[in-house]
Design an enzyme around this catalytic site. Sequence first.
Site, PDB file in Angstrom:
ATOM      1  N   CYS A 174       0.827  -1.203   0.000  1.00  0.00           N
ATOM      2  CA  CYS A 174       0.000   0.000   0.000  1.00  0.00           C
ATOM      3  C   CYS A 174       0.866   1.260   0.000  1.00  0.00           C
ATOM      4  O   CYS A 174       1.428   1.636   1.024  1.00  0.00           O
ATOM      5  CB  CYS A 174      -0.913  -0.009   1.224  1.00  0.00           C
ATOM      6  SG  CYS A 174      -1.863   1.499   1.400  1.00  0.00           S
ATOM      7  N   CYS A 195      -0.345   4.101   2.284  1.00  0.00           N
ATOM      8  CA  CYS A 195      -0.135   3.848   3.722  1.00  0.00           C
ATOM      9  C   CYS A 195       1.338   4.047   4.097  1.00  0.00           C
ATOM     10  O   CYS A 195       1.633   4.611   5.143  1.00  0.00           O
ATOM     11  CB  CYS A 195      -0.513   2.407   4.088  1.00  0.00           C
ATOM     12  SG  CYS A 195      -2.025   1.806   3.381  1.00  0.00           S
ATOM     13  N   ASP A 196       2.237   3.560   3.262  1.00  0.00           N
ATOM     14  CA  ASP A 196       3.639   3.453   3.679  1.00  0.00           C
ATOM     15  C   ASP A 196       4.624   4.319   2.895  1.00  0.00           C
ATOM     16  O   ASP A 196       5.800   4.376   3.244  1.00  0.00           O
ATOM     17  CB  ASP A 196       4.092   1.979   3.556  1.00  0.00           C
ATOM     18  CG  ASP A 196       3.263   1.066   4.445  1.00  0.00           C
ATOM     19  OD1 ASP A 196       2.820   1.522   5.510  1.00  0.00           O
ATOM     20  OD2 ASP A 196       3.050  -0.100   4.068  1.00  0.00           O
TER      21      ASP A 196
END
Length: 312
Positions: free
Chosen positions: A135, A138-139
């Site tokens: 993701c 997200c990261d």
Amino acid sequence: MSDTEYDVVIIGGGPAGMTAGLYASRACLKSLMLEKMIMGGQMMTTTLVENWPGYPGGIDGPELMMRFQEHCVEFGLETGYGAVEKIIDNGNSKTLIVDGKEITCKAVIIATGVIPRKLGVEGEQALVGKGVSYCATCDGAFFRDVPIAVIGGGDTAVEEALYLTRFASKVTLVHRRDKLRATKILQERVLANDKIEMAWNSVVDGLESDNSGLTGIVLRDMKTGETRTIELQGMFVAVGVTPTTDFLVDLIALNEEGYIISGEDTCTAVPGIYAAGDCRTTVLKQVSTAVGDGAVAAIMAEKYIDELEYQS
Ligand code: NAP
């Protein structure tokens, strides 16, 4: 006819589930939408959605889902969190086992979507959170000014590669063929981006790491068989998706990839159980098609419940 707690239970809180919830509650059906993890589904990990009508210039995935959520509860939809372990078909009623507890209803709409597929290379699982991610939104911010790679050639891989250029010093997009699968407009953007280097005809053969996490990936050229190592700190895997349908194996027909077999009417082989969005066999996986499915599934459920009541 047996008494049930709900008319309809919708499993999954993505675009398909939320639309089904909106339509079902607006049809005055007592409805519950259950989500296992995060309301909004996959869209919560999407950056700019450029192909949702009505938003020229695009809209952020999480913002769009926030609007969906506000709207879907407007007509009385109940929402809750819980993992459905099993659905029991009792004929005119269904029992859902949710985190060990029972919920009964007349009709079920399954809108459980998909999850990212793993690459399947040795050491991948152990390095999740230490350089391996599924993701970018997200990261991505953890990888400022360091080289990274994105694996895959579809819309997700290309969108993630483009997004990650905000943070990384360089993005290597590793694709197993010499032609991307992604939409043409995304292909053009990725090929024109100076921070993205293509590794064509290449697959990941191995991962290298030390105590701090991922330090490199070993690429194998599919044509020559030659291998080379790229030093980097992050690998974002975007090699497709798997439907979240494990809990349905003994209940309804799934195809060989695990997608629920259903037609455009969203009906499954079990009366009163409908499948909407990415978790079913569809020709296109988009917010717009998921939304259409959610609406159809709710109307089909309404007709089914009307028929049950007429019979009783
Ligand atoms: P996808 O379209 O199935 O693409 C998966 C990619 O990964 C393909 O390029 C495939 O290569 C590659 N791949 C598969 N297994 C691999 C392996 N073991 N090793 C290396 N590469 C592998 O999946 P997706 O990109 O996640 O998209 C899923 C669906 O969502 C699609 O229908 C897509 O159009 C849609 N989507 C749409 C948008 C948008 O409209 N903006 C954004 C994201 C996703 P091959 O090409 O050789 O098969």
